[in-house]
Scaffold this motif. Structure first.
Motif, PDB file in Angstrom:
ATOM      1  N   LEU A 235      32.916 -17.571 -10.746  1.00 49.65           N
ATOM      2  CA  LEU A 235      33.216 -18.846 -10.056  1.00 49.65           C
ATOM      3  C   LEU A 235      32.164 -19.173  -9.010  1.00 49.65           C
ATOM      4  CD1 LEU A 235      37.117 -18.547  -9.567  1.00 49.65           C
ATOM      5  CD2 LEU A 235      35.821 -19.698 -11.406  1.00 49.65           C
ATOM      6  N   ARG A 236      31.129 -18.392  -8.963  1.00 45.18           N
ATOM      7  CA  ARG A 236      30.144 -18.602  -7.880  1.00 45.18           C
ATOM      8  C   ARG A 236      29.092 -19.653  -8.261  1.00 45.18           C
ATOM      9  NH1 ARG A 236      29.152 -12.873  -4.891  1.00 45.18           N
ATOM     10  NH2 ARG A 236      31.367 -12.259  -4.800  1.00 45.18           N
ATOM     11  N   ARG A 237      28.609 -20.367  -7.240  1.00 41.42           N
ATOM     12  CA  ARG A 237      27.386 -21.185  -7.400  1.00 41.42           C
ATOM     13  C   ARG A 237      26.413 -20.613  -6.372  1.00 41.42           C
ATOM     14  NH1 ARG A 237      27.030 -26.205  -6.609  1.00 41.42           N
ATOM     15  NH2 ARG A 237      28.810 -26.679  -5.246  1.00 41.42           N
ATOM     16  N   ASP A 238      25.738 -19.552  -6.812  1.00 49.40           N
ATOM     17  CA  ASP A 238      24.995 -18.673  -5.909  1.00 49.40           C
ATOM     18  C   ASP A 238      23.515 -19.061  -5.876  1.00 49.40           C
ATOM     19  OD1 ASP A 238      24.805 -15.037  -5.558  1.00 49.40           O
ATOM     20  OD2 ASP A 238      23.616 -16.665  -4.690  1.00 49.40           O
ATOM     21  N   ALA A 239      23.098 -19.748  -4.804  1.00 48.19           N
ATOM     22  CA  ALA A 239      21.689 -20.195  -4.692  1.00 48.19           C
ATOM     23  C   ALA A 239      20.754 -19.000  -4.612  1.00 48.19           C
ATOM     24  CB  ALA A 239      21.518 -21.083  -3.459  1.00 48.19           C
ATOM     25  N   GLY A 240      21.231 -17.909  -4.065  1.00 47.69           N
ATOM     26  CA  GLY A 240      20.390 -16.712  -3.940  1.00 47.69           C
ATOM     27  C   GLY A 240      20.081 -16.110  -5.298  1.00 47.69           C
ATOM     28  N   LEU A 241      21.090 -16.090  -6.168  1.00 54.86           N
ATOM     29  CA  LEU A 241      20.878 -15.550  -7.517  1.00 54.86           C
ATOM     30  C   LEU A 241      19.872 -16.417  -8.277  1.00 54.86           C
ATOM     31  CD1 LEU A 241      21.665 -13.658  -9.887  1.00 54.86           C
ATOM     32  CD2 LEU A 241      23.362 -15.403 -10.507  1.00 54.86           C
ATOM     33  N   ALA A 242      20.040 -17.742  -8.156  1.00 49.53           N
ATOM     34  CA  ALA A 242      19.115 -18.659  -8.855  1.00 49.53           C
ATOM     35  C   ALA A 242      17.676 -18.435  -8.369  1.00 49.53           C
ATOM     36  CB  ALA A 242      19.545 -20.104  -8.613  1.00 49.53           C
ATOM     37  N   ALA A 243      17.535 -18.225  -7.058  1.00 50.65           N
ATOM     38  CA  ALA A 243      16.182 -17.984  -6.504  1.00 50.65           C
ATOM     39  C   ALA A 243      15.582 -16.704  -7.083  1.00 50.65           C
ATOM     40  CB  ALA A 243      16.259 -17.894  -4.979  1.00 50.65           C
ATOM     41  N   ALA A 244      16.407 -15.686  -7.167  1.00 49.98           N
ATOM     42  CA  ALA A 244      15.913 -14.398  -7.688  1.00 49.98           C
ATOM     43  C   ALA A 244      15.496 -14.551  -9.157  1.00 49.98           C
ATOM     44  CB  ALA A 244      17.003 -13.353  -7.555  1.00 49.98           C
ATOM     45  N   CYS A 304       9.161 -26.046 -14.848  1.00 50.70           N
ATOM     46  CA  CYS A 304      10.069 -27.198 -14.735  1.00 50.70           C
ATOM     47  C   CYS A 304      11.204 -27.082 -15.753  1.00 50.70           C
ATOM     48  CB  CYS A 304       9.252 -28.458 -15.003  1.00 50.70           C
ATOM     49  SG  CYS A 304       9.778 -29.843 -14.039  1.00 50.70           S
ATOM     50  N   ASP A 305      10.870 -26.734 -16.967  1.00 54.42           N
ATOM     51  CA  ASP A 305      11.888 -26.576 -18.029  1.00 54.42           C
ATOM     52  C   ASP A 305      12.869 -25.465 -17.658  1.00 54.42           C
ATOM     53  OD1 ASP A 305       9.566 -27.203 -20.831  1.00 54.42           O
ATOM     54  OD2 ASP A 305      10.557 -28.535 -19.347  1.00 54.42           O
ATOM     55  N   PHE A 306      12.336 -24.378 -17.138  1.00 50.27           N
ATOM     56  CA  PHE A 306      13.208 -23.264 -16.770  1.00 50.27           C
ATOM     57  C   PHE A 306      14.175 -23.671 -15.655  1.00 50.27           C
ATOM     58  CE2 PHE A 306      14.884 -19.175 -16.101  1.00 50.27           C
ATOM     59  CZ  PHE A 306      14.914 -18.928 -14.733  1.00 50.27           C
ATOM     60  N   LEU A 307      13.674 -24.440 -14.684  1.00 53.24           N
ATOM     61  CA  LEU A 307      14.537 -24.863 -13.562  1.00 53.24           C
ATOM     62  C   LEU A 307      15.671 -25.772 -14.054  1.00 53.24           C
ATOM     63  CD1 LEU A 307      11.941 -25.555 -10.696  1.00 53.24           C
ATOM     64  CD2 LEU A 307      13.239 -23.474 -11.167  1.00 53.24           C
ATOM     65  N   SER A 308      15.361 -26.619 -15.077  1.00 52.98           N
ATOM     66  CA  SER A 308      16.420 -27.496 -15.626  1.00 52.98           C
ATOM     67  C   SER A 308      17.513 -26.658 -16.277  1.00 52.98           C
ATOM     68  CB  SER A 308      15.832 -28.448 -16.671  1.00 52.98           C
ATOM     69  OG  SER A 308      14.771 -29.148 -16.130  1.00 52.98           O
ATOM     70  N   LYS A 309      17.088 -25.634 -17.009  1.00 52.34           N
ATOM     71  CA  LYS A 309      18.055 -24.726 -17.684  1.00 52.34           C
ATOM     72  C   LYS A 309      18.862 -23.965 -16.621  1.00 52.34           C
ATOM     73  CE  LYS A 309      16.624 -20.809 -20.059  1.00 52.34           C
ATOM     74  NZ  LYS A 309      17.481 -19.676 -19.840  1.00 52.34           N
ATOM     75  N   LEU A 310      18.129 -23.482 -15.615  1.00 52.58           N
ATOM     76  CA  LEU A 310      18.739 -22.629 -14.577  1.00 52.58           C
ATOM     77  C   LEU A 310      19.828 -23.376 -13.816  1.00 52.58           C
ATOM     78  CD1 LEU A 310      18.577 -19.912 -12.962  1.00 52.58           C
ATOM     79  CD2 LEU A 310      16.864 -21.028 -11.502  1.00 52.58           C
ATOM     80  N   GLU A 311      19.536 -24.634 -13.451  1.00 48.96           N
ATOM     81  CA  GLU A 311      20.535 -25.349 -12.617  1.00 48.96           C
ATOM     82  C   GLU A 311      21.819 -25.606 -13.405  1.00 48.96           C
ATOM     83  OE1 GLU A 311      18.576 -29.889 -12.916  1.00 48.96           O
ATOM     84  OE2 GLU A 311      18.944 -28.933 -10.981  1.00 48.96           O
ATOM     85  N   LYS A 312      21.692 -25.742 -14.743  1.00 47.34           N
ATOM     86  CA  LYS A 312      22.905 -25.912 -15.560  1.00 47.34           C
ATOM     87  C   LYS A 312      23.670 -24.588 -15.627  1.00 47.34           C
ATOM     88  CE  LYS A 312      21.135 -29.603 -18.611  1.00 47.34           C
ATOM     89  NZ  LYS A 312      19.653 -29.393 -18.298  1.00 47.34           N
ATOM     90  N   GLU A 313      22.947 -23.523 -15.900  1.00 48.66           N
ATOM     91  CA  GLU A 313      23.613 -22.219 -16.065  1.00 48.66           C
ATOM     92  C   GLU A 313      24.296 -21.758 -14.770  1.00 48.66           C
ATOM     93  OE1 GLU A 313      20.453 -20.465 -19.413  1.00 48.66           O
ATOM     94  OE2 GLU A 313      20.597 -19.558 -17.398  1.00 48.66           O
ATOM     95  N   GLU A 314      23.636 -22.008 -13.629  1.00 43.97           N
ATOM     96  CA  GLU A 314      24.193 -21.472 -12.369  1.00 43.97           C
ATOM     97  C   GLU A 314      24.993 -22.520 -11.599  1.00 43.97           C
ATOM     98  OE1 GLU A 314      22.679 -17.717 -13.183  1.00 43.97           O
ATOM     99  OE2 GLU A 314      24.160 -18.428 -11.728  1.00 43.97           O
ATOM    100  N   GLY A 315      24.938 -23.781 -12.075  1.00 45.20           N
ATOM    101  CA  GLY A 315      25.686 -24.835 -11.357  1.00 45.20           C
ATOM    102  C   GLY A 315      25.078 -25.099  -9.982  1.00 45.20           C
TER     103      GLY A 315
END
Ligand code: HGY
Ligand code: MN
Ligand code: MN
Length: 414
Positions: A235-244, A304-315
């Motif tokens: 249930l997390r939307r963890d900005a730290g995980l996305a950064a890592a 850029c493509d990876f960031l688009s995928k990432l924001e969907k996966e991590e919310g």
């Protein structure tokens, strides 16, 4: 046959060490960020050395500082040697400063020898080459060559929220000369290699023929603060995980690309930055470099493509801001060849080399014939207090610069 003219090595090394003491904190850490109080003190020291040999001192509106030896036909544009004296955080004492002080030393030596150049010779210290406080890097030389407007540069907000213009005013280095008024006949920058090649291969001099492309971007990731103990992982939307995940993605991308591409996440900050709170926001920077422009663009697009995928996966919505973008540059082969010829005449082992680091020469090459000279960095280390080049190598490089400049004074670039 008279001895060949050489620089005053003791004077050069002493000034490098003296300038290297300016901007140290109580722990001895050296940081002289652009337009800071420490930068002012460094500039004041440089100006006093310029005045001691009666150079004509000019400061432009973005704080670029020039000392001109007005000799020969003063209506002609000067041969220019230069670099920068601002540093990164916890820096070494050679990056940039070596080139500026060697340019000054070359003028002082020629002046003392009675050399009568047909045209002026200038030494330049460009504002904010490092870009650590005010991005992009090379902010001063970029404005000098017209790559950005003066107003744009002066309005740049630093990492501490202050503008470059206000800070230059505060330290007394907001000149009135429009950037680019003083155009060089040609430009040579002496610099430490900041890499391992020359030392590893046993060369004394690098005739630098190109600089790779640079892409700096800031990434902001929006997550949701929540309790570290009660919030289920899914249930997390963890900005730290996305950064890592961005850091590891870049490492994997470069690994797969099997190319000289390099990628660095040099800064990262979490909010609220508390041990038991899931990060609500993460800010990081991406430094991507490549000698090939198309491959650099491919790298930027892949990120850029990876960031688009990432924001969907991590919310976690992600925004990207460009901080700097410079294409690879090839230097003027006539000057590169002159550096090699001078090294040969002096019995020095030299090789042609590409620069992994950005330099002011990367900007000046847009408006005048330009090239660089490298000397070895011990263990290839730079942007670190462990940065070191032995005094003999520093003096050797300055003597190569002396001969190159003496030749360029007579050169015609049509
Ligand atoms: O980042 C660089 O390459 C340079 O040191 N500013
Ligand atoms: Mn530098
Ligand atoms: Mn640097």
């Amino acid at each position: 046959m008279s001895e060949p003219l050489t620089v005053n090595g003791n004077r050069l090394v002493r000034r490098i060490e003296e300038l290297g003491q300016i901007g140290r904190d109580e722990n001895g850490t050296l940081t002289r960020l652009a337009a800071s109080d420490a930068d002012k003190q460094g500039r004041d020291a440089l100006v006093s050395w310029m005045k001691s040999i009666e150079l004509d001192i000019r400061i432009d509106r973005v704080g670029n500082l020039f000392g001109i030896w007005q000799q020969g036909d003063v209506s002609l544009s000067p041969v220019m040697a230069g670099s920068h004296i601002d540093t990164v955080i916890n820096a070494g004492i050679y990056d940039g400063c070596y080139g500026v002080l060697s340019g000054l030393e070359v003028i002082e030596t020629l002046r003392e020898s009675g050399f009568a150049p047909a045209r002026p010779i200038a030494v330049a210290a460009f504002t904010g080459e490092e870009g650590v406080r005010f991005a992009p890097d090379m902010i001063g030389s970029l404005a000098y060559v017209g790559g950005s407007s003066c107003e744009q540069a002066l309005a740049t907000v630093g990492t501490d929220g202050k503008t470059l213009g206000d800070e230059l005013m505060r330290i007394g280095y907001a000149g009135d000369m429009a950037p680019g008024t003083l155009r060089p006949h040609c430009y040579v920058e002496l610099h430490i290699e900041q890499g391992p090649v020359l030392e590893h291969e046993g060369f004394q001099i690098g005739a630098v023929e190109s600089i790779q492309g640079i892409s700096w971007q800031r990434v902001v990731i929006e997550g949701q603060a929540n309790h570290a103990g009660t919030t289920p992982m899914k249930l997390r939307r963890d900005a730290g995980l996305a950064a890592a995940r961005i850091v590891t993605y870049l490492r994997d991308y470069v690994g797969r690309s099997n190319s000289p591409t390099v990628a660095t996440v040099g800064t990262m900050r979490f909010e609220p930055n508390a041990i038991n709170v899931i990060p609500s926001r993460a800010m990081l920077t991406v430094d991507l470099r490549d000698p090939d422009e198309i491959r650099l663009q491919t790298g930027e697009n892949a990120l850029c493509d990876f960031l688009s995928k990432l924001e969907k996966e991590e919310g976690t919505p992600i925004s990207l801001e460009r901080l700097a973008r410079f294409e690879p540059v090839n230097f003027d082969d006539r000057i590169v060849a002159l550096v090699e010829q001078v090294a040969r005449e002096m019995g020095l082992k030299s090789r042609r080399i590409a620069s992994g680091a950005g330099h002011d020469a990367q900007m000046i090459a847009r408006i005048a014939p330009a090239a660089m000279i490298f000397v070895p960095s011990i263990n290839g280390i730079s942007h670190s207090p462990d940065e070191f080049t032995p005094p003999d190598d520093l003096v050797t490089g300055a003597n190569v610069l002396l001969r190159v400049v003496s030749n360029l004074v007579k050169a015609e670039f049509n």
